[in-house]
Design an enzyme around this catalytic site. Structure first.
Site, PDB file in Angstrom:
ATOM      1  N   ASN A 128       0.589  -1.000  -0.499  1.00  0.00           N
ATOM      2  CA  ASN A 128      -0.006  -0.051   0.260  1.00  0.00           C
ATOM      3  C   ASN A 128       0.777   1.029  -0.187  1.00  0.00           C
ATOM      4  O   ASN A 128       2.070   1.555   0.146  1.00  0.00           O
ATOM      5  CB  ASN A 128      -0.912  -0.150   1.415  1.00  0.00           C
ATOM      6  N   ASP A 153      -4.276  -6.388   4.715  1.00  0.00           N
ATOM      7  CA  ASP A 153      -5.472  -6.987   5.399  1.00  0.00           C
ATOM      8  C   ASP A 153      -5.619  -8.130   5.091  1.00  0.00           C
ATOM      9  O   ASP A 153      -5.695  -9.405   5.793  1.00  0.00           O
ATOM     10  CB  ASP A 153      -6.896  -6.305   5.353  1.00  0.00           C
ATOM     11  N   LYS A 207       9.076 -17.004 -10.637  1.00  0.00           N
ATOM     12  CA  LYS A 207       8.285 -15.993 -11.670  1.00  0.00           C
ATOM     13  C   LYS A 207       7.184 -16.462 -12.374  1.00  0.00           C
ATOM     14  O   LYS A 207       7.345 -17.543 -12.983  1.00  0.00           O
ATOM     15  CB  LYS A 207       9.330 -14.656 -11.906  1.00  0.00           C
ATOM     16  N   PRO A 214      -4.093 -11.659   9.534  1.00  0.00           N
ATOM     17  CA  PRO A 214      -4.598 -11.880  11.200  1.00  0.00           C
ATOM     18  C   PRO A 214      -4.639 -10.128  11.477  1.00  0.00           C
ATOM     19  O   PRO A 214      -4.015  -9.387  10.710  1.00  0.00           O
ATOM     20  CB  PRO A 214      -4.026 -12.243  11.744  1.00  0.00           C
ATOM     21  N   ILE A 244      -3.605  -8.011  13.840  1.00  0.00           N
ATOM     22  CA  ILE A 244      -2.774  -7.645  14.570  1.00  0.00           C
ATOM     23  C   ILE A 244      -2.783  -7.385  15.677  1.00  0.00           C
ATOM     24  O   ILE A 244      -3.166  -7.567  17.262  1.00  0.00           O
ATOM     25  CB  ILE A 244      -1.481  -6.990  13.977  1.00  0.00           C
ATOM     26  N   VAL A 245      -3.736  -6.150  15.845  1.00  0.00           N
ATOM     27  CA  VAL A 245      -3.534  -5.266  17.094  1.00  0.00           C
ATOM     28  C   VAL A 245      -4.997  -5.573  17.457  1.00  0.00           C
ATOM     29  O   VAL A 245      -5.474  -5.248  19.593  1.00  0.00           O
ATOM     30  CB  VAL A 245      -3.725  -3.520  16.723  1.00  0.00           C
ATOM     31  N   PHE A 285      -4.456   3.551  14.405  1.00  0.00           N
ATOM     32  CA  PHE A 285      -4.812   4.568  13.532  1.00  0.00           C
ATOM     33  C   PHE A 285      -5.711   4.095  12.828  1.00  0.00           C
ATOM     34  O   PHE A 285      -5.675   2.691  12.098  1.00  0.00           O
ATOM     35  CB  PHE A 285      -3.570   4.924  12.805  1.00  0.00           C
ATOM     36  N   LYS A 308     -13.874   0.922  15.006  1.00  0.00           N
ATOM     37  CA  LYS A 308     -12.400   0.131  15.138  1.00  0.00           C
ATOM     38  C   LYS A 308     -11.229   0.372  15.834  1.00  0.00           C
ATOM     39  O   LYS A 308     -11.588  -0.825  17.552  1.00  0.00           O
ATOM     40  CB  LYS A 308     -11.321   0.658  14.001  1.00  0.00           C
ATOM     41  N   LYS A 358     -11.382  -2.964  18.371  1.00  0.00           N
ATOM     42  CA  LYS A 358     -10.137  -3.567  18.523  1.00  0.00           C
ATOM     43  C   LYS A 358      -9.121  -3.465  19.707  1.00  0.00           C
ATOM     44  O   LYS A 358      -8.663  -3.294  20.099  1.00  0.00           O
ATOM     45  CB  LYS A 358      -8.981  -2.949  17.931  1.00  0.00           C
TER      46      LYS A 358
HETATM   47  N1  CTP Z   1      -4.564  -2.774  11.739  1.00  0.00           N
HETATM   48  C1  CTP Z   1      -3.972  -3.995  11.893  1.00  0.00           C
HETATM   49  N2  CTP Z   1      -4.068  -5.797  11.252  1.00  0.00           N
HETATM   50  C2  CTP Z   1      -4.176  -5.682  10.099  1.00  0.00           C
HETATM   51  C3  CTP Z   1      -4.792  -4.699   9.535  1.00  0.00           C
HETATM   52  C4  CTP Z   1      -4.801  -3.220  10.872  1.00  0.00           C
HETATM   53  O1  CTP Z   1      -2.956  -4.463  13.301  1.00  0.00           O
HETATM   54  N3  CTP Z   1      -4.574  -6.914   9.353  1.00  0.00           N
HETATM   55  C5  CTP Z   1      -4.046  -2.123  12.674  1.00  0.00           C
HETATM   56  C6  CTP Z   1      -3.862  -0.543  11.957  1.00  0.00           C
HETATM   57  O2  CTP Z   1      -2.306  -0.839  11.935  1.00  0.00           O
HETATM   58  C7  CTP Z   1      -4.349   0.508  12.853  1.00  0.00           C
HETATM   59  C8  CTP Z   1      -5.866  -0.075  12.652  1.00  0.00           C
HETATM   60  O3  CTP Z   1      -5.981  -2.143  13.204  1.00  0.00           O
HETATM   61  O4  CTP Z   1      -4.175   0.513  14.045  1.00  0.00           O
HETATM   62  C9  CTP Z   1      -6.397   0.158  11.858  1.00  0.00           C
HETATM   63  O5  CTP Z   1      -5.488  -0.015  10.431  1.00  0.00           O
HETATM   64  P1  CTP Z   1      -7.051   0.358   9.337  1.00  0.00           P
HETATM   65  O6  CTP Z   1      -6.234  -0.424   8.374  1.00  0.00           O
HETATM   66  O7  CTP Z   1      -7.763   1.744   8.932  1.00  0.00           O
HETATM   67  O8  CTP Z   1      -8.416  -1.171   9.481  1.00  0.00           O
HETATM   68  P2  CTP Z   1      -8.915  -2.220   8.934  1.00  0.00           P
HETATM   69  O9  CTP Z   1      -9.161  -2.992  10.463  1.00  0.00           O
HETATM   70  O10 CTP Z   1      -7.864  -2.793   7.929  1.00  0.00           O
HETATM   71  O11 CTP Z   1      -9.975  -1.976   8.562  1.00  0.00           O
HETATM   72  P3  CTP Z   1     -10.725  -1.165   6.923  1.00  0.00           P
HETATM   73  O12 CTP Z   1      -9.676  -2.266   5.843  1.00  0.00           O
HETATM   74  O13 CTP Z   1     -11.702  -2.459   6.674  1.00  0.00           O
HETATM   75  O14 CTP Z   1     -10.638  -0.174   7.092  1.00  0.00           O
END
Ligand code: CTP
Length: 403
Positions: free
Chosen positions: A210, A279, A289, A305, A307-308, A324, A338, A342
């Site tokens: 990303n 995600d 390749k 997963p 993570i947070v 964030f 969120k 979370k």
């Molecule tokens: N996060 C995480 N693990 C993931 C995705 C996100 O720990 N697989 C954490 C990010 O570091 C951030 C928070 O979750 O602190 C929100 O991340 P964000 O990408 O905005 O949200 P998602 O949970 O991925 O939801 P979406 O993609 O549907 O917006």
């Protein structure tokens, strides 16, 4: 960084080593950040760089003499007391020896002896000289007396030798000086910060990622260190270098990031999860390749997963968790959901569609939400300032937990 130096008075002491030329850049960075800098040079320093160079950049006459027509009465006492901090870069072995022994035989050493403000010393010299036990003893003595000593960096030196003795990069010296000026309200706290994107490999040459560059998370890590925290940064691939004083673990994938964070989480007081974690990852990693073919290609993705959320589920009572939320629509509603889902204490909501906020820029426009429904809308700020404001909230939460 700029906010810390704005309106601050710094005394920059320059002593006679070849690295004196780097002090010019130290001065320039401090002045650019808004500091008023009084340069004091030893006679040795004037052999390497002229006072005029420093004078032109600082806009202040450079002080070089204890006695003589250019010396102001009593400035050998007042200069070290009228500033916010003193930085000596480079500090030669002779300068270290004089400060450790309390010798005052020129303007700079006399100022140091009478100084009442925090002092950062940046030794630079030949590696053998720096390793000499007498120099090491002097460094240890200075540390004991409360001087901050920035270790020299390793590399090739002007004398052709290789080893530890080089003056650190000017930006690192300025970062260390910022530390002297910052209230240590996170002292004793262990912060774990994640930053940057993750790379999810598809084959040996391709990956999903990303637009995150890690700037926001690195700013949080640097600012927390400056405020006295012990900081560990877990970073996805970025072009950024490790902030001064921070310990960094580099990871590539979400699963690697999860592994490192799971190991480190139990020992931290605060987790700030600013990484843009992927995600999904490709369901399989091709060993070779993937070749072009006539058929359309479908890539199957599998969940990574959260993570947070996983860490939040096993948090201890005293731990503070900050996330964030990068959003492109319904910013506050998504962020609030969120925060709850979370198990976070705070979430920093970030509209990543704005040109001056989000990925890859130095500014950000965020809103901080808390569990009690509080909404703090911050104006457009530098990422350093956003980090500072976020850490203010963390300091408050930590104080509340302590009761
Ligand atoms: N996060 C995480 N693990 C993931 C995705 C996100 O720990 N697989 C954490 C990010 O570091 C951030 C928070 O979750 O602190 C929100 O991340 P964000 O990408 O905005 O949200 P998602 O949970 O991925 O939801 P979406 O993609 O549907 O917006």
């Amino acid at each position: 960084m700029a906010a810390i130096f704005q309106g601050k008075k710094i005394l920059l002491g320059v002593t006679g080593g070849i690295a004196a030329y780097k002090a010019v850049e130290v001065l320039r960075l401090m002045v650019t950040a808004g500091a008023q800098v009084q340069v004091v040079m030893t006679a040795g320093a004037c052999q390497f760089v002229t006072p005029l160079t420093f004078q032109a950049l600082s806009g202040e006459p450079v002080r070089t003499e204890l006695f003589g027509p250019s010396a102001e009465p009593l400035e050998h006492i007042s200069l070290g007391q009228a500033v916010d901090a003193i930085v000596i870069a480079p500090a030669t072995a002779n300068c270290l020896g004089k400060m450790a022994a309390g010798i005052a035989d020129d303007l700079l050493s006399t100022i140091i002896l009478a100084a009442t403000r925090p002092i950062l010393v940046c030794p630079a010299m030949n590696v053998k000289m720096y390793e000499n036990p007498v120099v090491q003893e002097n460094v240890a003595k200075l540390r004991q007396r409360g001087f901050q000593v920035l270790e020299p960096s390793a590399g090739e030196m002007a004398c052709g030798a290789y080893g530890s003795g080089r003056l650190p990069e000017p930006a690192d010296i300025v970062a260390a000086a910022a530390w002297l000026l910052t209230p240590q309200d996170l002292a004793g706290q262990r912060l774990l910060v994640s930053a940057g994107p993750t790379y999810e490999d598809l084959d040996p040459v391709r990956f999903l990622t990303n637009r995150s560059t890690g700037k926001m998370g690195y700013a949080v890590a640097a600012m927390a260190r400056r405020r006295g925290a012990e900081v560990t940064l877990v970073s996805g691939p970025t072009a950024l270098s490790t902030p001064w004083g921070v310990s960094r673990h580099l990871v590539r994938t979400a699963l690697e990031m999860q592994g490192v964070l799971q190991d480190l989480f139990p020992q931290c007081d605060v987790l700030i999860m600013s990484a843009a974690v992927s995600d999904y990852r490709p369901a399989g990693l091709a060993a070779q390749k993937i070749k072009r073919s006539e058929a359309e290609m479908l890539v199957k993705l599998t969940h990574n997963p959260d993570i947070v959320a996983g860490l939040g589920a096993r948090r201890q009572h005293h731990q503070v968790l900050v996330g964030f939320a990068a959003e492109t629509q319904d910013l506050l509603a998504h962020a609030a959901a969120k925060l709850q889902r979370k198990g976070l204490d705070l979430i920093v909501a970030n509209d990543v569609t704005a040109p001056d906020a989000g990925f890859a820029v130095d500014t950000n426009r965020v809103t901080i939400l808390d569990r009690q429904g509080g909404v703090e809308v911050l104006p457009l700020l530098s990422k350093d300032e956003v980090a500072d404001r976020l850490l203010d909230r963390v300091v408050t939460l930590l104080a509340e937990r302590r009761g």
